[in-house]
Design an enzyme around this catalytic site. Structure first.
Site, mmCIF file in Angstrom:
data_model
loop_
_atom_site.group_PDB
_atom_site.id
_atom_site.type_symbol
_atom_site.label_atom_id
_atom_site.label_comp_id
_atom_site.label_asym_id
_atom_site.label_seq_id
_atom_site.Cartn_x
_atom_site.Cartn_y
_atom_site.Cartn_z
ATOM 1 C CG ASP A 74 -2.007 0.899 1.290
ATOM 2 O OD1 ASP A 74 -2.875 0.789 0.404
ATOM 3 O OD2 ASP A 74 -2.063 1.755 2.195
ATOM 4 C CD GLU A 100 -2.233 2.357 -3.529
ATOM 5 O OE1 GLU A 100 -3.375 2.750 -3.778
ATOM 6 O OE2 GLU A 100 -1.702 2.508 -2.412
HETATM 7 C C1 GLC Z 1 -4.388 2.877 -0.438
HETATM 8 C C2 GLC Z 1 -5.586 1.970 -0.474
HETATM 9 C C3 GLC Z 1 -6.807 2.759 -0.118
HETATM 10 C C4 GLC Z 1 -6.618 3.308 1.277
HETATM 11 C C5 GLC Z 1 -5.347 4.126 1.361
HETATM 12 C C6 GLC Z 1 -5.001 4.436 2.773
HETATM 13 O O1 GLC Z 1 -4.444 3.855 -1.399
HETATM 14 O O2 GLC Z 1 -5.688 1.370 -1.723
HETATM 15 O O3 GLC Z 1 -7.965 1.984 -0.177
HETATM 16 O O4 GLC Z 1 -7.717 4.114 1.635
HETATM 17 O O5 GLC Z 1 -4.251 3.402 0.849
HETATM 18 O O6 GLC Z 1 -4.649 3.271 3.450
#
Ligand code: GLC
Length: 582
Positions: A247, A310
């Site tokens: 993440d 991500e």
């Molecule tokens: C990432 C996740 C998202 C979440 C954010 C904070 O972007 O994909 O769903 O709200 O992190 O953890």
């Protein structure tokens, strides 16, 4: 459309008849997608050369919405286990689960209070082990979501950290004295609205949170934090998980001098408020690559695991996340399609830009939807969603499918009392809420679409009685069967999984490209428009056979000299070995 220059070159290809046979053998396979479609023996070479995650098709499950097994209206691990045969038949090779760890669920699991256990709403560690074993038995890899940027404010680390300035865990989070006027230390903004700084009255300092105030950011400059998360990784890797999606990996480090972020001159009202600043000092810092290389080293302690990041950045910044000498993540998620303009020229340009930007040895990947963005069917419409599927599954690079896209799941319109997403609660009305993309999977025509016997935590999309797995399985021309055929083709043919990519044409509504591998060639032709179109080739030596048609009714049709495409039609065409090709 007439394509001359491109198509008039003749390829020196030896065997005249073999491919005709080969492609019908492949079509036979595709009619029975549940059969094992491992690469044919003759192509074992390609299979051995590439890692599993290069050939794999990843499927993202949002566990709250996949399958409920205990009738609390929320999906869970035993529910996922029950649906493994579905995934096996769909043909995907790996599943990634959004977070399943203990959490107050303020951000639906992305606020973790214990990294090494399972939240009771999803089950137990035993349930997890059973799921993992069952998945592996079916030949499916299992990836977890690692959320190292922040914890829940209920995590024992943060409770300790906020308890006193002298607590040994104080420096595990990002604390700062107030500005001289008592306000926040600088102008940094939370992506979920307001200042990113929260004042803590007990110890008289502010802590930083890039998201909710209940999600304090860990201090990744502290080696103890890094070690602690490395141990979390080892905990799951030793249990047998096949890797992680990490993440917000590009935001792990923040400026040590806490400098103000510059104002974004292009921001206009209607855009998310945090976009008022350019995140120069809160994201994509050069030193983050050292931290990621350490994560990669932990992954490398185990065989055949994968690290996916991500990362929402422009392509030229994104590719830096492969790391120097490929020591970064294996796959920096490529989200370009999530915001792509849906026309041939824009898509072709985007693929070209991405292909050109990849570092030597860097393996591409493509994502069509996820739990944070509107679903593809909502973005491009249900007809074009089929072409999007065809694009995703024929481009070079590991594809990630978001659960439900394979049945063309649309977005549910929510009434205000149905909204669950904290982002929509905090920043209403901009259309950035994510609930619409997280509604329950449609399995069949029974109560709540077979998802749960109780009212689901989010409403079902309105078309669930018609558009569900059970109905679509019986309809040869359904989008689900299109996905199954495309997946089977990709798995059966190294040319689709590991073949090279060559742009052919992007004119008007037509997008054409070629995949090539070891003498095999596949032409993908997509008509992104509402009118029929014809592609004429300069020579009628252009010959092949349709392998998959987006509307499901032209598979195996021979092609010679020209290709006729109906409105919103796409074709995957296997070229004869002796054909004149682009
Ligand atoms: C990432 C996740 C998202 C979440 C954010 C904070 O972007 O994909 O769903 O709200 O992190 O953890």
């Amino acid at each position: 459309m007439r394509i001359d220059a491109h198509w008039s070159r003749t390829f020196d290809v030896p065997n005249l008849t073999r491919v005709g046979m080969q492609s019908s053998a492949i079509s036979d396979r595709l009619r029975a997608p549940q059969r094992d479609t491992a690469p044919a023996k003759g192509n074992a070479h390609a299979a051995i050369e590439s890692a599993w995650w290069q050939r794999a098709i990843i499927y993202q499950i949002y566990p709250r919405s996949f399958q409920d097994s205990n009738d609390d209206g929320i999906g869970d691990l035993p529910g996922i286990e029950r649906r493994l045969p579905y995934l096996k038949e769909l043909g995907v090779n790996a599943i990634w689960l959004s977070p399943i760890f203990p959490s107050p669920q303020r951000d639906f699991g992305y606020d973790i209070s214990n990294y090494t256990d399972i939240d009771p709403i999803f089950g137990t560690l035993r349930d997890f082990d059973r799921l993992l074993t069952a998945a592996h038995k079916q030949g499916l890899k299992l990836l977890l979501d690692l959320v190292p940027n922040h914890t829940s404010d209920q995590h024992s680390w943060f409770r300790a950290s906020r308890s006193s300035r002298s607590d040994p865990k104080r420096d595990w989070y990002i604390w700062h004295d107030p500005a001289p006027d008592g306000g926040p230390p600088n102008n940094w903004l939370s992506q979920f609205g307001g200042s990113a700084w929260e004042f803590d009255a007990v110890t008289g300092q502010y802590y930083y949170h890039a998201f909710l105030r209940e999600q304090p950011d860990l201090n990744w400059r502290n080696p103890s934090v890094r070690r602690a998360i490395h141990d979390v990784m080892r905990f799951w890797l030793a249990r047998g998980v096949d890797g992680f999606r990490v993440d917000v990996i590009w935001q792990l480090l923040k400026d040590q001098q806490f400098r103000n972020n510059p104002v974004n001159p292009h921001w206009t009202p209607g855009q998310p408020p945090s976009d008022q600043l350019i995140p120069l000092y809160t994201a994509d810092l050069p030193e983050v690559h050292d931290v990621i290389a350490e994560l990669r080293r932990v992954i490398n302690e185990f065989d055949e695991r994968v690290l996916i990041g991500e990362i929402y950045l422009p392509i030229e910044r994104l590719v830096a996340y492969y790391g120097r000498d490929l020591t970064g993540v294996h796959l920096p998620f490529n989200f370009a399609l999530l915001s792509a303009r849906w026309n041939a020229r824009a898509l072709a340009a985007l693929v070209d830009e991405y292909e050109a930007a990849l570092p030597a040895g860097g393996w591409p990947n493509w994502v069509l939807s996820n739990h944070d963005r509107p679903r593809v069917a909502a973005r491009v419409g249900t007809r074009q969603a089929r072409l999007a599927a065809m694009l995703l599954l024929t481009l070079r690079g590991t594809p990630t499918i978001y659960y439900g896209d394979e049945i063309g799941l649309s977005e549910a319109a929510l009434t205000p009392d149905q909204i669950r997403d904290p982002l929509e609660h905090n920043i209403p009305g901009l259309g950035i809420g994510r609930d619409g993309a997280r509604t329950p999977m449609h399995w069949d025509g029974s109560t709540n679409a077979g998802f749960s016997d109780r009212e689901p935590w989010l409403p079902l999309a309105p078309d669930h009685r018609a558009e569900n797995v059970a109905n679509q399985l019986h309809d040869e021309t359904s989008i689900l069967n299109l996905y199954r055929r495309l997946i089977a083709a990709r798995r059966a043919m190294p040319v689709l999984s590991v073949g090279s990519y060559r742009p052919v044409a992007a004119q008007g509504d037509l997008l054409l490209f070629l995949r090539e591998h070891a003498g095999d060639r596949v032409l993908v032709a997509l008509n992104l428009g509402d009118e029929a179109a014809t592609v004429e080739f300069a020579s009628d030596q252009f010959r092949g056979q349709i392998l998959v048609s987006a509307l499901g009714d032209r598979d195996e049709e021979p092609v010679r000299g020209r290709v006729d495409l109906r409105a919103s039609e796409g074709l995957v065409i296997v070229l004869a070995r002796d054909a004149t090709a682009p």
